[in-house]
Enzyme design. Sequence first.
Site, mmCIF file in Angstrom:
data_model
loop_
_atom_site.group_PDB
_atom_site.id
_atom_site.type_symbol
_atom_site.label_atom_id
_atom_site.label_comp_id
_atom_site.label_asym_id
_atom_site.label_seq_id
_atom_site.Cartn_x
_atom_site.Cartn_y
_atom_site.Cartn_z
ATOM 1 N N ASP A 1 0.560 -1.369 -0.209
ATOM 2 C CA ASP A 1 -0.072 -0.098 0.069
ATOM 3 C C ASP A 1 0.732 1.079 0.097
ATOM 4 O O ASP A 1 1.719 1.376 0.736
ATOM 5 C CB ASP A 1 -1.208 -0.502 1.476
ATOM 6 C CG ASP A 1 -1.528 0.975 1.639
ATOM 7 O OD1 ASP A 1 -2.579 1.161 0.563
ATOM 8 O OD2 ASP A 1 -2.209 1.917 2.386
ATOM 9 N N GLU B 1 13.967 -15.609 0.775
ATOM 10 C CA GLU B 1 14.800 -16.876 1.874
ATOM 11 C C GLU B 1 13.847 -18.014 1.525
ATOM 12 O O GLU B 1 13.024 -19.259 2.090
ATOM 13 C CB GLU B 1 14.852 -16.512 3.080
ATOM 14 C CG GLU B 1 15.634 -15.527 3.195
ATOM 15 C CD GLU B 1 15.836 -15.197 5.422
ATOM 16 O OE1 GLU B 1 15.054 -15.378 5.394
ATOM 17 O OE2 GLU B 1 16.005 -13.744 5.090
HETATM 18 C C1 GLC Z 1 -3.886 3.217 -0.772
HETATM 19 C C2 GLC Z 1 -5.535 2.050 -1.041
HETATM 20 C C3 GLC Z 1 -6.698 2.767 -0.273
HETATM 21 C C4 GLC Z 1 -5.971 3.465 1.006
HETATM 22 C C5 GLC Z 1 -4.862 4.372 1.036
HETATM 23 C C6 GLC Z 1 -4.451 4.065 2.692
HETATM 24 O O1 GLC Z 1 -4.337 4.297 -1.715
HETATM 25 O O2 GLC Z 1 -5.464 1.626 -1.341
HETATM 26 O O3 GLC Z 1 -7.677 2.207 0.182
HETATM 27 O O4 GLC Z 1 -7.224 4.699 1.466
HETATM 28 O O5 GLC Z 1 -4.021 3.965 0.664
HETATM 29 O O6 GLC Z 1 -3.980 3.092 3.225
#
Ligand code: GLC
Length: 539
Positions: A208, A255
């Site tokens: 993310d 690993e």
């Molecule tokens: C990313 C995710 C989104 C979220 C953001 C904060 O963009 O896809 O849904 O709100 O990160 O974590």
Amino acid sequence: MTQAPWWRDAVIYQIYPRSFSDADGDGYGDIPGIIARLDHVKDLGVDAIWCSPFYASPMKDAGYDVSDYQSIDPLFGTLADAEALVEACHARGLKLIVDLVPNHTSSQHAWFKAALAAAPGSPERAMYHFADGRGEHGELPPNNWTSIFGGKGWTRLVDADGNPEQWYLHLFDVTQPDLNWDDERVRQGFDDILRFWLDRGVDGFRVDVAHSLVKAPGLPDDDADYRMIAGGQGPMWDQDGVHDIYRRWRRILDEYSGERILVAEAWVDVPERLALYLRPDEMHTAFNFRFLASEWDADAYRECITHSLDADEAVGAPTTWVLSNHDAMRHVSRLGRRERPGVHEAFIGPDDEQPDHALGLRRARAATMMELSLPGSAYLYQGEELGLPDHTTLPHEYRQDPAWFQSGHEEIGRDGCRIPLPWEADAPGLGFSPTGRTWLPQPGSYRALAVDAQSGVEGSTLELYRRWLRLRRDLGLGQGTLTWRDDFGDGVLAYENAGVLVIVNVSGAPLPLPADREVLTSSEPLGATLPKDAAVWLR
Ligand code: GLC
């Protein structure tokens, strides 16, 4: 011949757990619900699943606010359910990628609670970005950064006696404090989280906001001066220091047996900058969001495809195509917009001009045929195989996205693309849940698009997806090499890949089909011509 690693041409299906399938009847999808419907995904013909977060969370950002990375939120099930999901996927020959949220934790995470309880300057606080305010009494935030969800990027603490205290940084919701990745304990903590899930057999991680973990030293204001030195990007995005983290993670993944992967969610516009994440000792793939965000225009797509393939090839990585996800308007709705169709921008609410669903669906099918005929890997978002539009008239009272609240209702937010899936046209809640409950209401248009209403129906979007995915695999389209064809005129995208001629008619007028080729499949019924807003694969 040695076989290429699976991820180089994989088609990966994104499951957004709260909206996929609900087994316990509370109106929220859950892991047992996923397992119960896994054969739908298998039968579609994909290679892997990416599951959005199912970890313990106060759900202020639908689970992207994690309070414990090593446990499952009761809304979704238990750790045993997650282990059963890994097993159920593997038993069907599907890989499973889980979501990793390293930029921020929830404010309910033990690390942040400890930081709040500790004094300014303490080691606990050093795991996040705490700072004194500017101004005479510290009443101004430490810099001018804003939150992606609207408003300030900083929130000021108040101590037990009600006195104002330090500020903390949150690039997203106020309940999502940014971690300080310069702190070795943060790095070690995430090493453990990676191993925890790798030990449980997951095949990789979708990372993310992978481009925001490291911030520019000193957290300078985001202004024109800074951007001039930094080549355009802000001090919170795409800092060079981020690559050390991915090298460290890659060593951990390597690993483990099998090809476990890292895929970057990095909204980095310049393909050469994005490709840096894909150097041989870093991540495996990255979503190509330029493709998702492209206008419905032949030149724009061609530039995007060529540039992306070239930049990734320079580092030996495949390109990863994507058209929809839980953060963007579904491509049926995006491509049905009257103005600048396709471009990724604000979501649509009940007071806005509504997209043309029929037109959007035609274009979306053609766009998917383009996506699935390009070399590299591809991501599908749950429900796109049904041709689902967004719920663009969702009444405001149902909205849950923090962007709606934090922007003071200026941004509609992403709820419209997160509606619970329709499985059975005649069941309550369209079969999403045994009680008929759904955490967001489904629009009327979803009934005719339910899985059981399309399954076995010739020409339905679902049957087309199944056919395209089978052909893509049989023909090796994901492993081919693209060569452009310039002989079909303006506004037409035409290319050869793995012996297949692909034509996407973006021109606005019907196009005569070449007589010397056999039609393999098309997005619309064909006569002697390829209609506008349609695509065909020919042999
Ligand atoms: C990313 C995710 C989104 C979220 C953001 C904060 O963009 O896809 O849904 O709100 O990160 O974590």
